[in-house]
Design a protein around this motif. Structure first.
Motif, mmCIF file in Angstrom:
data_model
loop_
_atom_site.group_PDB
_atom_site.id
_atom_site.type_symbol
_atom_site.label_atom_id
_atom_site.label_comp_id
_atom_site.label_asym_id
_atom_site.label_seq_id
_atom_site.Cartn_x
_atom_site.Cartn_y
_atom_site.Cartn_z
ATOM 1 N N ILE A 176 -37.629 -36.856 25.788
ATOM 2 C CA ILE A 176 -38.199 -35.762 24.991
ATOM 3 C C ILE A 176 -37.493 -34.445 25.305
ATOM 4 O O ILE A 176 -37.253 -33.624 24.418
ATOM 5 C CB ILE A 176 -39.722 -35.648 25.206
ATOM 6 N N GLN A 177 -37.097 -34.222 26.562
ATOM 7 C CA GLN A 177 -36.362 -33.014 26.902
ATOM 8 C C GLN A 177 -34.984 -33.005 26.256
ATOM 9 O O GLN A 177 -34.491 -31.960 25.833
ATOM 10 C CB GLN A 177 -36.216 -32.891 28.423
ATOM 11 N N HIS A 178 -34.363 -34.174 26.166
ATOM 12 C CA HIS A 178 -33.073 -34.262 25.487
ATOM 13 C C HIS A 178 -33.218 -33.877 24.022
ATOM 14 O O HIS A 178 -32.449 -33.066 23.497
ATOM 15 C CB HIS A 178 -32.511 -35.678 25.606
ATOM 16 N N GLU A 179 -34.218 -34.437 23.352
ATOM 17 C CA GLU A 179 -34.427 -34.128 21.934
ATOM 18 C C GLU A 179 -34.795 -32.667 21.727
ATOM 19 O O GLU A 179 -34.357 -32.021 20.771
ATOM 20 C CB GLU A 179 -35.522 -35.025 21.360
ATOM 21 N N LEU A 180 -35.586 -32.119 22.635
ATOM 22 C CA LEU A 180 -36.067 -30.753 22.486
ATOM 23 C C LEU A 180 -34.989 -29.724 22.770
ATOM 24 O O LEU A 180 -34.826 -28.754 22.032
ATOM 25 C CB LEU A 180 -37.254 -30.520 23.426
ATOM 26 N N ARG A 232 -35.281 -26.211 18.473
ATOM 27 C CA ARG A 232 -36.673 -26.672 18.421
ATOM 28 C C ARG A 232 -37.560 -25.888 19.381
ATOM 29 O O ARG A 232 -38.781 -26.055 19.369
ATOM 30 C CB ARG A 232 -36.730 -28.172 18.780
ATOM 31 N N VAL A 233 -36.965 -25.068 20.235
ATOM 32 C CA VAL A 233 -37.709 -24.259 21.201
ATOM 33 C C VAL A 233 -37.996 -22.869 20.641
ATOM 34 O O VAL A 233 -39.118 -22.366 20.728
ATOM 35 C CB VAL A 233 -36.950 -24.153 22.536
ATOM 36 N N HIS A 264 -31.282 -25.618 21.534
ATOM 37 C CA HIS A 264 -31.560 -24.449 22.362
ATOM 38 C C HIS A 264 -30.577 -24.292 23.526
ATOM 39 O O HIS A 264 -30.243 -23.168 23.901
ATOM 40 C CB HIS A 264 -32.992 -24.524 22.890
ATOM 41 N N PHE A 265 -30.120 -25.372 24.090
ATOM 42 C CA PHE A 265 -29.192 -25.282 25.225
ATOM 43 C C PHE A 265 -27.747 -25.158 24.744
ATOM 44 O O PHE A 265 -26.837 -25.803 25.251
ATOM 45 C CB PHE A 265 -29.352 -26.501 26.132
ATOM 46 N N VAL A 266 -27.527 -24.271 23.789
ATOM 47 C CA VAL A 266 -26.210 -24.118 23.175
ATOM 48 C C VAL A 266 -25.106 -23.744 24.174
ATOM 49 O O VAL A 266 -23.954 -24.138 23.969
ATOM 50 C CB VAL A 266 -26.288 -23.114 22.000
ATOM 51 N N PRO A 267 -25.381 -23.018 25.279
ATOM 52 C CA PRO A 267 -24.283 -22.781 26.227
ATOM 53 C C PRO A 267 -23.719 -24.070 26.824
ATOM 54 O O PRO A 267 -22.545 -24.103 27.219
ATOM 55 C CB PRO A 267 -24.937 -21.914 27.317
#
Length: 282
Positions: A176-180, A232-233, A264-267
């Protein structure tokens, strides 16, 4: 074009400086100085709550008061401002914040706008009409991935722990963290990201703090916003609201907006694209 800038890169909630490492690499290979900030209580400076170390005691972890619960947004701002002051001795500084790191960027810009050549918000909170990160937090539908994550990934009672707490070492929440957070990243890499880029606690005091922009000095600083359109965040509706509110403060300076199809973790997931935008600031 900004001459020989130093990029000072601030991570978001519960994140360590590792989140910025791929962007630092890309900037350095383009001939730029870049420094990822390790905020107080993060990275090597953190103390884990009871129950987090191996073997884990999940019952203790769910209720243990946090060693970082007393940290304030002002602690983050003062720490980052000290770094910016030293970096500014060597040339222009571009201050960049990801996610909740936007509140630290705003605080530094409010305190010392003269030290900053440019500020950049990367899918980050820029509080204008509402005062805090928590005030802008999205309120998704019950079946949204963020709502599901809030029920399954966040643990404990913030009123008792003093923090927003997750367990990055819990293999059951990796999917779920991967998808989010990083859906476009190879899922094989997700456990490493969760272990290196995240830690369990983020102080609620920081999330609830007044992080609003100074309406006199802040709007005069050149600024850029990097929108993440698959986020998604922090959905684009919230990002766009903050951009519009900020632009309404002044007619002379508006956000230069760049959009990336990214989570969200685009960096971590799109470091080349982020670095290209930063390196091209003018």
């Amino acid at each position: 074009m900004i001459t020989s800038p130093t990029f000072v890169l601030v991570p978001g909630a519960g994140a360590t400086s590792f989140l910025w490492n791929p962007v630092v690499t890309e900037l350095a290979l383009r001939g730029h100085r870049a420094l990822p900030v390790e905020l107080p209580g993060h990275g090597f400076d953190t103390v884990f709550p009871a129950g987090y170390d191996c073997p884990q005691d999940t019952a203790a972890l769910a209720s243990a008061p946090s060693p970082v619960a007393e940290l304030l947004l002002q602690d983050y701002v003062e720490h980052t401002l000290a770094i910016v002051r030293r970096a500014a001795e060597h040339g222009p500084v571009v201050l960049v914040g990801h996610s909740m790191g936007g509140s630290t960027v705003t605080g530094v810009a409010n305190a010392a706008p003269e030290l900053l050549a440019h500020i950049v918000y990367v899918c980050a909170y820029c509080c204008v009409e509402l005062p805090s990160v928590a005030a802008y937090a999205p309120r998704p539908a019950a079946d949204d991935i963020l709502s599901i994550a809030r029920k399954t990934v966040w643990i404990g009672d913030p009123r008792k722990t003093g923090t927003a707490r997750t367990n990055p070492r819990d293999g059951g929440v990796v999917t779920i963290q991967h998808e989010l957070l990083m859906a476009e990243l190879d899922p094989v890499l997700a456990p490493a990201v969760l272990n290196y880029a995240l830690q369990p606690d983020e102080s609620m005091r920081v999330m609830l703090a007044d992080a609003s922009v100074d309406r006199e000095s802040w709007p005069k600083i050149p600024r850029t916003y990097i929108r993440t359109t698959a986020d998604r965040v922090l959905p684009t509706s919230v990002q766009d609201r903050m951009i519009a509110e900020a632009d309404a403060l002044s007619s002379g300076v508006s956000f230069a907006v760049h959009s990336l199809e990214a989570s969200h973790f685009v960096p971590l997931t799109r470091p080349v694209a982020v670095a290209e935008i930063l390196a091209g600031l003018g």
